[in-house]
Write a protein that holds these residues in place. Structure first.
Motif, PDB file in Angstrom:
ATOM      1  N   GLN A   1       0.670  -0.967   0.120  1.00 19.20           N
ATOM      2  CA  GLN A   1      -0.036   0.087   0.149  1.00 19.20           C
ATOM      3  C   GLN A   1       0.880   1.322  -0.038  1.00 19.20           C
ATOM      4  O   GLN A   1       0.572   2.056  -0.887  1.00 19.20           O
ATOM      5  N   THR A   2       1.951   1.314   0.853  1.00 20.82           N
ATOM      6  CA  THR A   2       2.947   2.334   0.803  1.00 20.82           C
ATOM      7  C   THR A   2       3.575   2.575  -0.592  1.00 20.82           C
ATOM      8  O   THR A   2       3.687   3.628  -0.905  1.00 20.82           O
ATOM      9  N   GLN A   3       3.892   1.705  -1.149  1.00 20.57           N
ATOM     10  CA  GLN A   3       4.654   1.447  -2.439  1.00 20.57           C
ATOM     11  C   GLN A   3       3.724   2.294  -3.460  1.00 20.57           C
ATOM     12  O   GLN A   3       4.384   3.031  -4.234  1.00 20.57           O
ATOM     13  N   VAL A   4       2.324   1.624  -3.332  1.00 21.34           N
ATOM     14  CA  VAL A   4       1.707   2.387  -4.577  1.00 21.34           C
ATOM     15  C   VAL A   4       1.378   4.047  -4.148  1.00 21.34           C
ATOM     16  O   VAL A   4       1.303   4.809  -4.890  1.00 21.34           O
ATOM     17  N   PHE A   5       1.314   4.107  -2.833  1.00 24.59           N
ATOM     18  CA  PHE A   5       0.974   5.718  -2.449  1.00 24.59           C
ATOM     19  C   PHE A   5       2.268   6.553  -2.791  1.00 24.59           C
ATOM     20  O   PHE A   5       1.878   7.650  -3.319  1.00 24.59           O
ATOM     21  N   GLN A   6       3.285   5.979  -2.770  1.00 22.48           N
ATOM     22  CA  GLN A   6       4.512   6.802  -2.979  1.00 22.48           C
ATOM     23  C   GLN A   6       4.653   6.871  -4.582  1.00 22.48           C
ATOM     24  O   GLN A   6       5.230   7.778  -5.104  1.00 22.48           O
ATOM     25  N   LEU A   7       4.244   6.007  -5.347  1.00 18.05           N
ATOM     26  CA  LEU A   7       4.197   5.904  -6.668  1.00 18.05           C
ATOM     27  C   LEU A   7       3.192   7.220  -7.273  1.00 18.05           C
ATOM     28  O   LEU A   7       3.649   7.832  -8.059  1.00 18.05           O
ATOM     29  N   LEU A   8       2.078   7.342  -6.472  1.00 14.10           N
ATOM     30  CA  LEU A   8       1.239   8.403  -6.949  1.00 14.10           C
ATOM     31  C   LEU A   8       1.561   9.769  -6.471  1.00 14.10           C
ATOM     32  O   LEU A   8       1.413  10.713  -7.092  1.00 14.10           O
ATOM     33  N   LEU A   9       2.316   9.819  -5.560  1.00 16.49           N
ATOM     34  CA  LEU A   9       2.772  10.974  -5.085  1.00 16.49           C
ATOM     35  C   LEU A   9       3.935  11.467  -6.059  1.00 16.49           C
ATOM     36  O   LEU A   9       3.817  12.718  -6.277  1.00 16.49           O
TER      37      LEU A   9
ATOM     38  N   ALA B   1       0.761  16.773  -2.595  1.00 13.20           N
ATOM     39  CA  ALA B   1       1.131  15.532  -3.684  1.00 13.20           C
ATOM     40  C   ALA B   1       0.679  14.497  -2.829  1.00 13.20           C
ATOM     41  O   ALA B   1      -0.072  13.511  -3.388  1.00 13.20           O
ATOM     42  N   ASN B   2       0.663  14.361  -1.546  1.00 15.32           N
ATOM     43  CA  ASN B   2       0.169  13.495  -0.667  1.00 15.32           C
ATOM     44  C   ASN B   2      -1.226  13.414  -0.878  1.00 15.32           C
ATOM     45  O   ASN B   2      -1.901  12.436  -0.942  1.00 15.32           O
ATOM     46  N   TYR B   3      -2.116  14.431  -0.946  1.00 18.18           N
ATOM     47  CA  TYR B   3      -3.220  14.482  -1.097  1.00 18.18           C
ATOM     48  C   TYR B   3      -3.858  14.030  -2.228  1.00 18.18           C
ATOM     49  O   TYR B   3      -4.766  13.184  -2.496  1.00 18.18           O
ATOM     50  N   PHE B   4      -3.075  14.071  -3.346  1.00 18.60           N
ATOM     51  CA  PHE B   4      -3.382  13.523  -4.674  1.00 18.60           C
ATOM     52  C   PHE B   4      -3.251  12.299  -4.665  1.00 18.60           C
ATOM     53  O   PHE B   4      -4.002  11.528  -5.487  1.00 18.60           O
ATOM     54  N   ALA B   5      -2.213  11.709  -4.104  1.00 20.00           N
ATOM     55  CA  ALA B   5      -1.910  10.251  -4.009  1.00 20.00           C
ATOM     56  C   ALA B   5      -2.999   9.491  -3.425  1.00 20.00           C
ATOM     57  O   ALA B   5      -3.438   8.631  -3.859  1.00 20.00           O
ATOM     58  N   GLY B   6      -3.708  10.112  -2.183  1.00 27.00           N
ATOM     59  CA  GLY B   6      -4.770   9.493  -1.518  1.00 27.00           C
ATOM     60  C   GLY B   6      -5.898   9.499  -2.297  1.00 27.00           C
ATOM     61  O   GLY B   6      -6.782   8.672  -2.203  1.00 27.00           O
TER      62      GLY B   6
END
Length: 466
Positions: free
Chosen positions: A220-228, A262-267
């Motif tokens: 889950q963290t990996q995907v989140f960091q990809l999107l960030l 950017a975190n907001y966008f990822a979530g």
């Protein structure tokens, strides 16, 4: 079918004032008598078809403005403000609110703004904790606090960024495909993604266009960091434009806010607004089901639920908070009337502290704040392993909750007796601003309250609050 009568006295007065016309001149241009105009402006008579046509022909007015629904919105906003316990049992009849909204809209807006200022002032009292708790305290907020306040006063919802993330997620056929979608978009821009055994979660080499993700991180963290990273590369103009509007006082605050956006966008890309809201409502906000459906962690799901405040499609107003083992709040957001201590720890009577004692379990609590508002609160511990033997484990507890009137929409409210006042535990925000006089867990006296100290008597506390 009867035609609904149109009362628009306030708008007629506003237009006449804007045109600098007397009632007599305005009546002449509309082709009506002076008494008739006076009655329309005071909502004693509806606006006639003849007057509507005259407004369009004589002044070029868009007649749809006469029935935009402003009055109903004002009535709704006034009812929400008057529901504040500070007004106790003084709720006026709806008919009176409608008269105020239609006859004195400026007064209604002033009242709503006054109440909003009152709530913000009440919340900002908590900032006194900093001045009392730190010798080096300064009046000016730190960059971190400034960014936190920015998101808080936006209701933790940034529309343009949220919609851009939703558009990005629309390329994925299912929620589980978002990782492949993010990888594809990064590849289109010449970015190579590599999984490596390293301690930073994410590391981007802008010159060589290599994005390294840690294998020690959860999927889950990996995907989140990809999107960030995708947000930083593809949404830079949008993020910078949003930052320009915010007008931060320092470069440090702006830099922190950009990462926050950017975190907001990822979530929002991981849990796109429309699909996430529909699923949350269907499963009655079951965090575990949402976590499985969208491939997100429990904390990510809880945080996302607190951002569902899109105009016209709002979800339940939730509060969300994360605390460390010392009780210090490390994340906070509230779309409810409940506000958190800005500095120091949270109320010890709150169930979020007990979550550390029961790892892996959801704790439920019915709670009442000093202002008389009742909530249902959900708490759970969240551990963040270091990814290797001997690496430190970061332990937090999160809490998600809402006013008890939304209990029917929560699976966690099942079997709780929300109709029994005795089942609600008294909690506060911070001891320094809590008005409860007999709390057995009080750590310091409340601000601006006189104390009575009797050397011949000792109760739970070494003083009595006047």
């Amino acid at each position: 079918m009867a035609t609904q009568k149109l009362y628009a006295g306030a708008k007629l007065r506003e237009m006449r004032t804007r045109l600098a016309l007397t009632q007599k001149d305005f009546a002449a241009k509309l082709g009506v008598s002076l008494p008739y105009l006076n009655q329309m402006e005071n909502n004693n008579r509806p606006v006639s078809t003849t007057v509507v046509l005259a407004l369009a022909q004589e002044f070029g007015m868009d007649v749809t403005e006469l029935s935009t629904g402003d009055s109903e919105r004002l009535v709704s906003d006034m009812r929400e403000a008057l529901a504040d316990p500070v007004f106790a049992d003084t709720m006026p009849p709806v008919a009176d609110l409608r008269l105020t909204a239609s006859n004195a809209p400026a007064l209604a807006r002033a009242f709503i703004e006054l109440h909003r200022s009152y709530r913000q002032t009440h919340e900002r009292l908590a900032s006194l904790d900093e001045a009392l708790g730190r010798e080096d305290a300064r009046n000016q907020n730190s960059p971190w606090d400034e960014v936190r306040d920015f998101f808080h006063y936006c209701d933790n919802y940034i529309d343009a960024v949220d919609r851009a993330a939703e558009n990005c997620a629309s390329r994925a056929s299912t929620a589980q495909d978002i990782r492949a979608t993010a990888l594809a978009q990064l590849t289109e821009r010449g970015v190579v993604v590599a999984l490596t055994d390293m301690s930073p979660l994410r590391q981007f080499d802008a010159e060589r266009k290599i994005l390294r993700l840690s294998t020690r991180a959860t999927p889950q963290t990996q995907v989140f960091q990809l999107l960030l990273q995708l947000a930083l590369l593809t949404q830079d103009k949008l993020l910078e434009a949003t930052l320009d509007l915010a007008r931060f006082h320092s470069d440090a605050a702006r830099a922190i806010a950009k990462i926050g956006l950017a975190n907001y966008f990822a979530g929002a890309a991981l849990m796109p607004y429309g699909a996430f809201l529909a699923t949350a409502q269907e499963c009655r906000h079951d965090l575990e089901r949402l976590s499985l459906q969208f491939g997100a962690s429990i904390e990510q799901v809880a945080h996302r639920l607190s951002t569902m405040q899109r105009p016209g499609a709002k979800g339940i107003p939730f509060f969300f908070v994360r605390v460390d083992q010392a009780g210090t709040i490390t994340k906070r957001h509230s779309a409810t009337r409940l506000q958190f201590a800005r500095f120091g720890g949270a109320c010890p009577l709150w169930n979020v502290h007990q979550a550390f004692e029961t790892p892996g379990r959801f704790l439920r609590q019915l709670a009442e704040t000093p202002d008389g508002v009742r909530y249902i609160s959900l708490a759970r511990d969240v551990s963040k392993p270091g990814g290797s033997y001997g690496a430190p484990v970061r332990r937090y507890a999160i809490s998600l909750g809402c006013e008890v009137r939304h209990a029917g929409s929560l699976v966690y409210a099942d079997t709780l007796d929300v109709s029994n006042a005795g089942t609600f535990e008294p909690i506060g925000i911070s001891c320094r601003i809590c008005e409860r006089k007999t709390c057995h867990q009080r750590s310091v006296p409340p601000l601006e309250r006189q104390l009575t100290i009797d050397e011949n008597e000792r109760g739970v506390l070494p003083y009595q609050v006047s």
